[in-house]
Design an enzyme around this catalytic site. Structure first.
Site, mmCIF file in Angstrom:
data_model
loop_
_atom_site.group_PDB
_atom_site.id
_atom_site.type_symbol
_atom_site.label_atom_id
_atom_site.label_comp_id
_atom_site.label_asym_id
_atom_site.label_seq_id
_atom_site.Cartn_x
_atom_site.Cartn_y
_atom_site.Cartn_z
ATOM 1 C CB ALA A 105 72.849 -17.524 97.687
ATOM 2 C CB THR A 106 75.649 -12.780 97.950
ATOM 3 O OG1 THR A 106 75.393 -13.193 99.293
ATOM 4 C CG2 THR A 106 75.683 -11.266 97.880
ATOM 5 C CD GLN A 132 69.138 -20.834 105.477
ATOM 6 O OE1 GLN A 132 69.128 -21.977 105.955
ATOM 7 N NE2 GLN A 132 70.128 -19.993 105.695
ATOM 8 C CB SER A 151 74.408 -20.759 98.555
ATOM 9 O OG SER A 151 75.771 -20.562 98.845
ATOM 10 C CB ALA A 152 77.671 -25.260 97.238
ATOM 11 C CG HIS A 153 78.038 -21.674 102.212
ATOM 12 N ND1 HIS A 153 77.785 -21.263 103.497
ATOM 13 C CD2 HIS A 153 77.704 -20.642 101.419
ATOM 14 C CE1 HIS A 153 77.321 -20.019 103.483
ATOM 15 N NE2 HIS A 153 77.260 -19.617 102.218
ATOM 16 C CB THR A 164 88.256 -19.285 85.303
ATOM 17 O OG1 THR A 164 88.989 -18.565 84.314
ATOM 18 C CG2 THR A 164 88.657 -20.747 85.289
ATOM 19 C CB CYS A 204 74.465 -11.354 106.907
ATOM 20 S SG CYS A 204 74.439 -12.971 106.163
HETATM 21 C C1 LIG Z 1 73.224 -17.620 103.248
HETATM 22 C C2 LIG Z 1 72.103 -16.962 102.523
HETATM 23 C C3 LIG Z 1 72.334 -16.125 101.431
HETATM 24 C C4 LIG Z 1 73.733 -15.768 100.975
HETATM 25 O O1 LIG Z 1 74.384 -16.888 100.437
HETATM 26 P P1 LIG Z 1 75.953 -16.869 100.115
HETATM 27 O O2 LIG Z 1 76.161 -18.075 99.265
HETATM 28 O O3 LIG Z 1 76.643 -16.951 101.412
HETATM 29 O O4 LIG Z 1 76.229 -15.608 99.361
HETATM 30 C C5 LIG Z 1 71.253 -15.576 100.796
HETATM 31 N N1 LIG Z 1 69.996 -15.844 101.181
HETATM 32 C C6 LIG Z 1 69.716 -16.648 102.220
HETATM 33 C C7 LIG Z 1 68.304 -16.923 102.597
HETATM 34 C C8 LIG Z 1 70.768 -17.239 102.925
HETATM 35 O O5 LIG Z 1 70.488 -18.015 103.969
#
Ligand SMILES: *Cc1c(COP(=O)(O)O)cnc(C)c1O
Length: 398
Positions: free
Chosen positions: A72-73, A180, A200-202, A241, A327
């Protein structure tokens, strides 16, 4: 025994079904999705397109509107910097909100160093930004507004659809950080009316290091200038890639979410309510932060007055939680989100964030509540009248 994991806003456990879906692409199907001359490449490409279709379908988007990134970053950087770079000359103003994730606020700082004018809208005590106040910040020079869908500390759901409608009347692009929310609550790009959406997947039971950006109209719409140059992958918007196993896992996570999210969010929300109820039975003076009728089902942000969160977490055995976001915890700065909703310094430093998941059980919730309450009582007992001055001595560790 492993600690009970309640830090699911920092990251989630990959679903075993996700891990299983990825394995073939780590072992045998290791081709480069851009290799057009042989079967290894074709299979990898088909897998990437399958993943793209799954995520698009979860978001109500078209497959061609999904760009895979490294998280997501990266999606946020691409969308904010890319939209500014693609905007007509003279448009040099961007708008965001005080409670955004650092990934958004730090890009805003960087844009400001590059000569853009940045406006940051405040929020009320529940973490909600006023669409009217935000609209008043828009000028003829505004390129874009970025407003998060769900806050990663207090779970508040932003009025994104209302804001997007106002922005579009003024010809301004809208980005939402939905990291989120996606996979936890219904997120549909048409209902929201946004132009750009990061996820973001994680954060949704997928693997780390893979994210996505929804771009309305796809690369042909010209909303963005790429920020990563090279082989022209992802229709020119993100060279490099593609992470094939990661994208397959992301796709599987999206597929599971589409099938199970609705029931799951009710169950997880019920456990969250149970957690808060049980904590309140033991500690009647706690306060719950955020907007109680507009929030993520798996979040609880609790202020334990008179007990610093760091001390509570030290005293607490076997529960993995956090104060603030992962973070900002690295920097050990007091949470900018809790400050933005008007908590005083003592309350900010006495707040613990609980994040539940699909793997959380009712037994874990009962145990976590009991251990937390015991830790808070222990911490309070060790700081009889003096806890207030201790707050002032507490310095952020460097
Ligand atoms: C975790 C998070 C991000 C960053 O996501 P990453 O995939 O770890 O770079 C950005 N925004 C929010 C609201 C998040 O919770």
């Amino acid at each position: 025994m492993e600690p009970i994991y309640l830090d699911n806003h920092a990251t989630t456990k990959p679903d075993p079904r996700v891990v299983e879906s990825m394995l073939p692409y780590l072992v045998d199907i290791y081709g480069n999705a851009s290799s057009r001359q042989h079967e290894y490449g074709w299979k990898a490409e088909a897998a990437v397109e399958w993943g793209r279709g799954q995520l698009a379908s979860l978001l109500g988007a078209r497959a061609g509107e999904i760009v895979f990134t490294g998280g997501a970053t990266e999606s946020i950087n691409l969308s904010l910097k890319g939209a500014c770079a693609a905007a007509p000359r003279g448009k040099r103003h961007v708008v965001s909100v005080a409670t955004e994730h650092r990934a958004v606020l730090d890009v805003m700082d960087e844009l400001s160093r590059a000569g853009y004018v940045v406006s940051i809208a405040p929020v009320d005590h529940s973490g909600l930004v006023s669409p009217e106040v935000l609209e008043d910040l828009i000028t003829d020079e505004t390129v874009l507004v970025s407003v998060m869908l769900a806050n990663n500390e207090i779970g508040t759901l932003g009025p994104v659809a209302d804001i997007a409608a106002r922005c579009h009347r003024r010809g301004v692009l809208v980005h939402t950080d939905a990291t989120q929310a996606v996979g936890h609550i219904l997120v549909n790009v048409e209902h929201l009316g946004v132009d750009l959406l990061s996820c973001s997947a994680h954060k949704m039971y997928g693997p780390k290091g893979v994210g996505a950006l929804y771009v309305r109209g796809g690369s042909g719409a010209g909303l963005l200038r790429p920020q990563m140059h090279g082989g022209g992958q992802e229709r020119g918007l993100r060279s490099g890639t593609p992470n094939v196993p990661g994208i397959v896992g992301f796709g599987r996570a999206a597929q599971i979410a589409r099938e199970e999210m609705e029931m799951e969010s009710v169950r997880v929300g019920g456990m969250r309510d149970l957690l808060v109820e049980r904590l309140r039975e033991a500690l009647p003076d706690i306060t719950e932060n955020g907007c109680l009728d507009r929030r993520l089902p798996h979040n609880a942000s609790i202020t334990f007055h008179g007990a610093l969160a760091d001390a509570v977490m030290m005293a607490m055995k076997g529960v993995a939680v956090s104060s603030g976001s992962a973070c900002s915890s690295n920097l050990a700065l007091p949470s900018h989100v809790l400050q933005a909703i008007g908590l005083d310094r003592e309350a900010v430093l006495s707040t613990v964030r609980f994040g539940l998941s699909r793997f959380t059980t009712a037994d874990e919730i009962a145990a976590a509540a009991d251990r937390t309450a015991a830790a808070v009582i222990e911490v309070r007992s060790k700081r009889p009248v003096r806890w207030r001055s201790a707050v002032n001595e507490e310095q952020p560790k460097g």
